[in-house]
Design a protein around this motif. Sequence first.
Motif, mmCIF file in Angstrom:
data_model
loop_
_atom_site.group_PDB
_atom_site.id
_atom_site.type_symbol
_atom_site.label_atom_id
_atom_site.label_comp_id
_atom_site.label_asym_id
_atom_site.label_seq_id
_atom_site.Cartn_x
_atom_site.Cartn_y
_atom_site.Cartn_z
ATOM 1 N N ASN A 54 49.391 -28.592 21.702
ATOM 2 C CA ASN A 54 50.529 -28.942 22.549
ATOM 3 C C ASN A 54 50.456 -30.422 22.865
ATOM 4 O O ASN A 54 49.726 -30.850 23.753
ATOM 5 C CB ASN A 54 50.487 -28.123 23.845
ATOM 6 C CG ASN A 54 51.723 -28.352 24.694
ATOM 7 O OD1 ASN A 54 52.592 -29.149 24.356
ATOM 8 N ND2 ASN A 54 51.797 -27.667 25.799
ATOM 9 N N TRP A 114 52.346 -21.582 34.687
ATOM 10 C CA TRP A 114 53.265 -21.031 33.683
ATOM 11 C C TRP A 114 54.585 -21.799 33.686
ATOM 12 O O TRP A 114 55.081 -22.200 32.635
ATOM 13 C CB TRP A 114 53.496 -19.551 33.969
ATOM 14 C CG TRP A 114 54.628 -18.957 33.184
ATOM 15 C CD1 TRP A 114 54.628 -18.626 31.876
ATOM 16 C CD2 TRP A 114 55.936 -18.642 33.689
ATOM 17 N NE1 TRP A 114 55.850 -18.119 31.516
ATOM 18 C CE2 TRP A 114 56.674 -18.117 32.599
ATOM 19 C CE3 TRP A 114 56.546 -18.737 34.939
ATOM 20 C CZ2 TRP A 114 58.000 -17.702 32.741
ATOM 21 C CZ3 TRP A 114 57.867 -18.318 35.066
ATOM 22 C CH2 TRP A 114 58.578 -17.806 33.983
ATOM 23 N N ARG A 156 56.180 -24.528 30.776
ATOM 24 C CA ARG A 156 57.505 -24.385 30.173
ATOM 25 C C ARG A 156 58.353 -25.636 30.408
ATOM 26 O O ARG A 156 59.127 -26.050 29.535
ATOM 27 C CB ARG A 156 58.206 -23.147 30.729
ATOM 28 C CG ARG A 156 57.551 -21.836 30.338
ATOM 29 C CD ARG A 156 58.394 -20.645 30.773
ATOM 30 N NE ARG A 156 59.627 -20.556 30.008
ATOM 31 C CZ ARG A 156 59.769 -19.837 28.905
ATOM 32 N NH1 ARG A 156 58.738 -19.160 28.406
ATOM 33 N NH2 ARG A 156 60.921 -19.783 28.274
ATOM 34 N N ARG A 157 58.205 -26.245 31.569
ATOM 35 C CA ARG A 157 58.976 -27.456 31.838
ATOM 36 C C ARG A 157 58.499 -28.610 30.954
ATOM 37 O O ARG A 157 59.305 -29.383 30.436
ATOM 38 C CB ARG A 157 58.861 -27.846 33.312
ATOM 39 C CG ARG A 157 59.670 -26.946 34.248
ATOM 40 C CD ARG A 157 59.622 -27.471 35.667
ATOM 41 N NE ARG A 157 60.389 -26.634 36.584
ATOM 42 C CZ ARG A 157 61.693 -26.733 36.767
ATOM 43 N NH1 ARG A 157 62.385 -27.633 36.086
ATOM 44 N NH2 ARG A 157 62.317 -25.939 37.617
ATOM 45 N N GLU A 179 57.205 -28.385 28.061
ATOM 46 C CA GLU A 179 57.636 -28.098 26.693
ATOM 47 C C GLU A 179 59.150 -28.083 26.573
ATOM 48 O O GLU A 179 59.679 -27.741 25.522
ATOM 49 C CB GLU A 179 57.069 -26.752 26.247
ATOM 50 C CG GLU A 179 55.550 -26.741 26.138
ATOM 51 C CD GLU A 179 55.005 -25.347 25.914
ATOM 52 O OE1 GLU A 179 55.826 -24.396 25.826
ATOM 53 O OE2 GLU A 179 53.781 -25.202 25.815
ATOM 54 N N ARG A 230 61.264 -26.059 27.806
ATOM 55 C CA ARG A 230 61.816 -24.720 27.656
ATOM 56 C C ARG A 230 62.275 -24.245 29.031
ATOM 57 O O ARG A 230 61.616 -24.494 30.042
ATOM 58 C CB ARG A 230 60.768 -23.752 27.109
ATOM 59 C CG ARG A 230 60.337 -24.057 25.681
ATOM 60 C CD ARG A 230 59.488 -22.938 25.138
ATOM 61 N NE ARG A 230 58.243 -22.815 25.876
ATOM 62 C CZ ARG A 230 57.436 -21.745 25.814
ATOM 63 N NH1 ARG A 230 57.787 -20.722 25.072
ATOM 64 N NH2 ARG A 230 56.315 -21.725 26.493
ATOM 65 N N ILE A 246 63.171 -21.848 32.248
ATOM 66 C CA ILE A 246 62.479 -20.775 32.969
ATOM 67 C C ILE A 246 63.470 -19.629 33.166
ATOM 68 O O ILE A 246 64.506 -19.822 33.821
ATOM 69 C CB ILE A 246 61.962 -21.272 34.334
ATOM 70 C CG1 ILE A 246 60.966 -22.419 34.118
ATOM 71 C CG2 ILE A 246 61.323 -20.141 35.120
ATOM 72 C CD1 ILE A 246 60.479 -23.042 35.407
#
Length: 377
Positions: free
Chosen positions: A8, A66, A70-71, A73, A75, A77
């Motif tokens: 990542n 978690w 996601r933030r 990346e 992506r 929520i």
Amino acid sequence: MQLPPDRNYLETRHWRVTGWLLAAVWLFFLNIPLLAALHQPEPWRRVVGAATLVAFGVLYVFVFQWARGRRLERRGIPVARAWAAVALLLGLGLAGIPGTGGDWLTTLVFVAAAAVFLLPSRQSLVVVALAALTPPVTAALVPGWEAEGTVVFAVLLASFAMFGVTRLTQRNSELQAAQQEIRRLAVAEERARTARDLHDILGHSLTVVAVKAELAGRLLELDPARAATEIADVERLAREALADVRGTVGAYRGISLAGELAGARSALAAAGIAAELPDTAPELPAERDELFGWTVREGVTNVVRHSGARRCVIRVEPGLVEVRDDGRGPEAASSGPGGHGLVGLRERARRLDAAVTVGRRPDGPGFLLRVTLPVDQ
């Protein structure tokens, strides 16, 4: 020289550790309900209070990490999961009431902060408002519970702080994505330039070669002397085209340390990487100058394409050239085989009895490429 890609690239080890600390440090404020639970006269109340608070803290940190991942990346929520996490946190806080009593209201600070980090702005605002109103309302409805003005203040303060963390995470994600795109575009631009130059060189040269070869074929019986002249021109053009191709793709002609330093400055600037380079190249023998030029090219290529670095330093001395960055560094040991570029660099260095060092920087994180040879060589 290619390095194994990090799983990542948006989240380095430093930021992962920082994220855990950022989530866990706030758990200190659970000491108030925890102390209340531990001082309960009945054992089952102590167990219920302590167990629910531990579960609450673990869930809060997990949810924060978690959502943060996601933030980073970029992506989204899922709203349903976000509401489920907020509801579960609230449920654990309520479940601890037998052990914590009115001090369970402290958990509302974390519920409000989680809502700001997880939910859309309007929905999180509703949760924050309800969390801030709960202490005075419950104090009015439940006998023995006192109005906790500090809890209301803490809810509002934590929500505001988490709003800042949310925006900081979002901006950091956008910045890293932009830097990655700049690096990709720099590589794409270099490939496009090479393809364009090859087309310009070969398009003209091969067209002339084809015309002259056709002419020589027609003159072979009519005018053998002129046909021989045309064939000689074809040979000359073919050799010139080959030399131009080698020069264009950076093969064995036209490479110098001064030229590669200038190219490195441009490439690093285009990739958004701060560069510390010597202003001038020292006077070196031709073979050593070429080897040092290849080292700079190989090192800078790695920095731009694979390192994720923010800073690159190139040091040149009469017997040494070094390229180092503050990026991820190699995953394997420096004695590994490396990529095709590194293999070629080792072969060139071997001709001059030079030593090639590849690996992690000894003075911190990042990658190091160094070529050394005796000064009196």
